[in-house]
Motif scaffolding. Structure first.
Motif, PDB file in Angstrom:
ATOM      1  N   PRO A 122      18.341  95.372 -41.587  1.00 17.48           N
ATOM      2  CA  PRO A 122      17.939  94.410 -42.618  1.00 17.48           C
ATOM      3  C   PRO A 122      17.339  95.087 -43.834  1.00 17.48           C
ATOM      4  O   PRO A 122      16.836  96.224 -43.769  1.00 17.48           O
ATOM      5  N   HIS A 123      17.376  94.369 -44.959  1.00 18.20           N
ATOM      6  CA  HIS A 123      16.838  94.918 -46.208  1.00 18.20           C
ATOM      7  C   HIS A 123      15.364  95.280 -46.096  1.00 18.20           C
ATOM      8  O   HIS A 123      14.893  96.208 -46.766  1.00 18.20           O
ATOM      9  N   VAL A 124      14.627  94.552 -45.267  1.00 21.70           N
ATOM     10  CA  VAL A 124      13.172  94.668 -45.271  1.00 21.70           C
ATOM     11  C   VAL A 124      12.639  95.831 -44.444  1.00 21.70           C
ATOM     12  O   VAL A 124      11.429  96.013 -44.347  1.00 21.70           O
ATOM     13  N   SER A 125      13.526  96.634 -43.858  1.00 20.01           N
ATOM     14  CA  SER A 125      13.036  97.685 -42.965  1.00 20.01           C
ATOM     15  C   SER A 125      13.998  98.859 -42.907  1.00 20.01           C
ATOM     16  O   SER A 125      15.212  98.707 -43.047  1.00 20.01           O
ATOM     17  N   GLU A 126      13.418 100.044 -42.686  1.00 15.25           N
ATOM     18  CA  GLU A 126      14.211 101.229 -42.381  1.00 15.25           C
ATOM     19  C   GLU A 126      13.909 101.720 -40.973  1.00 15.25           C
ATOM     20  O   GLU A 126      14.283 102.836 -40.603  1.00 15.25           O
ATOM     21  N   SER A 127      13.232 100.909 -40.166  1.00 20.15           N
ATOM     22  CA  SER A 127      12.822 101.340 -38.827  1.00 20.15           C
ATOM     23  C   SER A 127      13.589 100.596 -37.737  1.00 20.15           C
ATOM     24  O   SER A 127      13.019 100.043 -36.805  1.00 20.15           O
ATOM     25  N   GLU A 167       8.447  97.793 -37.540  1.00 21.50           N
ATOM     26  CA  GLU A 167       7.200  97.334 -38.170  1.00 21.50           C
ATOM     27  C   GLU A 167       7.072  95.815 -38.107  1.00 21.50           C
ATOM     28  O   GLU A 167       5.967  95.281 -38.073  1.00 21.50           O
ATOM     29  N   TRP A 168       8.201  95.104 -38.040  1.00 19.27           N
ATOM     30  CA  TRP A 168       8.131  93.655 -37.856  1.00 19.27           C
ATOM     31  C   TRP A 168       7.717  93.331 -36.425  1.00 19.27           C
ATOM     32  O   TRP A 168       6.999  92.358 -36.187  1.00 19.27           O
ATOM     33  N   GLN A 169       8.147  94.147 -35.489  1.00 20.42           N
ATOM     34  CA  GLN A 169       7.710  93.976 -34.100  1.00 20.42           C
ATOM     35  C   GLN A 169       6.190  94.100 -33.994  1.00 20.42           C
ATOM     36  O   GLN A 169       5.550  93.415 -33.188  1.00 20.42           O
ATOM     37  N   PHE A 170       5.600  94.974 -34.814  1.00 20.02           N
ATOM     38  CA  PHE A 170       4.169  95.251 -34.717  1.00 20.02           C
ATOM     39  C   PHE A 170       3.318  94.392 -35.647  1.00 20.02           C
ATOM     40  O   PHE A 170       2.120  94.633 -35.798  1.00 20.02           O
TER      41      PHE A 170
END
Length: 287
Positions: A122-127, A167-170
């Motif tokens: 997704p656009h919002v993350s590189e992780s 980072e969304w998971q956290f």
């Protein structure tokens, strides 16, 4: 038998793998709208007889795979269900205690993608991280299923990549936001029926990123067994035919590496499980 859902000549259908091709059982048995209905009827137990005498409809190379169960009512996912993964999480600095009961979360079916279909960063993350897992597909539904009876409710097994947007998971203690981005979880390529894999058999599991082995373990390292996961989940809600239980991932996720390593566009991630096959997904960037 290997049962699968797929698209051929613009039509969504389902069937069985025979050699390097597929038999279109959806066409031969139109009373079942999809593989989940075939499973629910119990007729999948006679799949070997049902394919006898039927022509191969297409080569595997010429179909578009769908997740084996394209729109499961529930996708139940186990958290930190391998001891080596639990230990790597602790070593990476996250404080988590072993729980007395299986920690779980739910995925939505749109968060999944099929074999050979792209996992989307997704656009919002590189992780965007990999998590190779064994998936259990429910055949006979039920509520309050005893552990001793749990394998009677299993229709089959598949490969799963519980792709995680870290980072969304956290963002919170509830991790579902990082686990439900659209087309981040690979599922497939097919379902191997339970009669081919003895209950409790230890299956080698390997995840590869661009051909490099990043996870190597076996399902005997699970903290909570398949019967425990089924029994626990069925205490909460009625399990239905076609429900999926993703049983957790072993050590070797990208987040725990120093420095962390994640999937990026252009990569190819594969999850291979003994007795089942190889789930392959290229990684692309969200449009």
């Amino acid at each position: 038998m290997k049962l699968l859902s797929f698209v051929h000549q613009g039509r969504e259908t389902w069937g069985a793998v025979v050699g390097d091709g597929v038999v279109d059982l959806g066409k031969a048995r139109p009373q079942h709208a999809g593989l989940v209905d075939y499973i629910a009827s119990g007729e999948y137990l006679q799949a070997a007889q049902h394919v006898e005498g039927l022509p191969v409809a297409a080569k595997l190379a010429d179909i578009t795979f769908l997740p084996p169960i394209p729109r499961s009512e529930k996708i139940v996912c186990a958290v930190r269900n391998y001891m080596d993964h639990h230990q790597e999480v602790l070593a990476a600095g996250m404080h988590r205690e072993l729980s007395e009961q299986p920690p779980i979360f739910l995925r939505v079916w749109r968060s999944q993608c099929a074999h050979n279909q792209p996992i989307v960063r997704p656009h919002v993350s590189e992780s965007l991280d990999w998590e190779g897992e064994l998936a259990v597909i429910i055949g006979k539904g039920g509520r309050n299923i005893a552990e001793a009876d749990a394998f009677d409710h299993v229709a089959g097994y598949s490969c799963y990549n519980d792709g995680s947007v870290r980072e969304w998971q956290f963002h919170a203690k509830q991790i579902a936001s990082g686990k439900n981005f659209e087309s981040t979880g690979g599922f497939g390529p097919w379902m191997v029926t339970a009669d081919e894999i003895a209950p409790g058999r230890e299956l080698k599991l390997e995840t590869r990123l661009n051909g490099e082995v990043v996870q190597s373990s076996h399902t005997g390292h699970m903290i909570f067994s398949i019967p425990k996961l089924i029994s626990y989940s069925s205490t909460i809600f009625t399990l239905a035919p076609g429900d999926v239980i993703a049983t957790g991932t072993p050590a070797g996720v990208g987040w725990s590496k120093k420095p962390p390593r994640f999937m990026k566009p252009g990569d190819v991630c594969e999850v291979e499980i003994e007795g089942i096959g190889v789930l392959r997904n290229p990684i692309v960037q969200q449009d």
